[in-house]
Design an enzyme around this catalytic site. Structure first.
Site, PDB file in Angstrom:
ATOM      1  CD  GLU A   1      -2.046  -6.180   4.974  1.00  0.00           C
ATOM      2  OE1 GLU A   1      -2.268  -5.000   5.295  1.00  0.00           O
ATOM      3  OE2 GLU A   1      -1.468  -6.502   3.913  1.00  0.00           O
TER       4      GLU A   1
ATOM      5  CG  HIS B   1      -3.956  -3.331   2.657  1.00  0.00           C
ATOM      6  ND1 HIS B   1      -2.972  -3.001   3.572  1.00  0.00           N
ATOM      7  CD2 HIS B   1      -4.548  -2.182   2.298  1.00  0.00           C
ATOM      8  CE1 HIS B   1      -2.974  -1.692   3.756  1.00  0.00           C
ATOM      9  NE2 HIS B   1      -3.914  -1.170   2.991  1.00  0.00           N
TER      10      HIS B   1
ATOM     11  CB  CYS C   1      -0.995  -0.034   1.166  1.00  0.00           C
ATOM     12  SG  CYS C   1      -2.352   1.154   0.961  1.00  0.00           S
TER      13      CYS C   1
END
EC number: 4.3.2.10
Length: 206
Positions: free
Chosen positions: A188, A186, A79
């Protein structure tokens, strides 16, 4: 060992938890010793380009990161962390980035006719620009999670691995120049697809 670089801004815990869930050895640190001893680095980020670069330079992490990258160590920016890899950012005011990739970070274009709103928050599918080991076992068209208002522009097309389309904006989703890698979304927070990308990143250091 993968070191998640702590420069005072970033989604550190969720990145750490994602790596641990994959069985990847990792730690959060800003220590010069830890960064030098790491097999790979992750530069996360949530917030403003200028503030992030100010923090990085204040801790002299810019010099350290560039030195480790020159040695061939894999670096993944996530990001805002990806945006910092480029030459300049124009969020509020012009600010130099790490300069590891060609291009600048500029504000995305509004497209009210098609109900395209900024910031861009949500899931978009990835379109492949080239084959890359980061996408081993991941089919084209899978969805990942974005949260951003600025994006890479003027980059070298040969550094573009995958992109997403959001209105009139062609978003560089994943970029790579040798051992320097960036993900605008992202991983994650992108479910099984994101975890697979992080797992493939972990494979680079085995």
């Amino acid at each position: 060992m993968i070191v998640i670089i702590d420069y005072g801004m970033g989604n550190l815990k969720s990145v750490y938890n994602a790596l641990k869930s994959l069985g990847l050895e990792c730690k959060v640190s800003s220590s010069e010793e830890d960064i030098k001893n790491a097999k790979a680095l992750i530069l996360p980020g949530v917030g403003a380009f200028k503030d992030a670069m100010d923090n990085i330079e204040e801790k002299s992490l810019d010099v350290l990161i560039k030195s480790e990258v020159e040695k061939g160590k894999p670096l993944l920016g996530i990001c805002l962390g990806m945006q910092l890899l480029f030459e300049k950012g124009f969020e509020g005011s012009e600010r130099e980035g790490l300069g590891l990739l060609k291009g600048n970070i500029v504000k995305m274009k509004d497209d009210k006719e098609n109900n395209i709103k900024i910031p861009h928050i949500g899931w978009n599918n990835l379109i492949y620009n080239m084959k890359d080991e980061l996408f081993n076992s991941i089919d084209e068209g899978k969805f990942v999670y974005y949260v951003h208002s600025y994006y890479a522009h003027g980059y070298d097309n040969k550094d573009l691995v995958a992109y997403s389309e959001y209105g009139k904006n062609k978003i560089a989703g994943v970029v790579r120049k040798k051992n320097v890698i960036g993900a605008q979304f992202h991983p994650e927070k992108s479910g099984d697809v994101g975890l697979a990308i992080l797992k493939n990143f972990g494979e680079l250091i085995k």
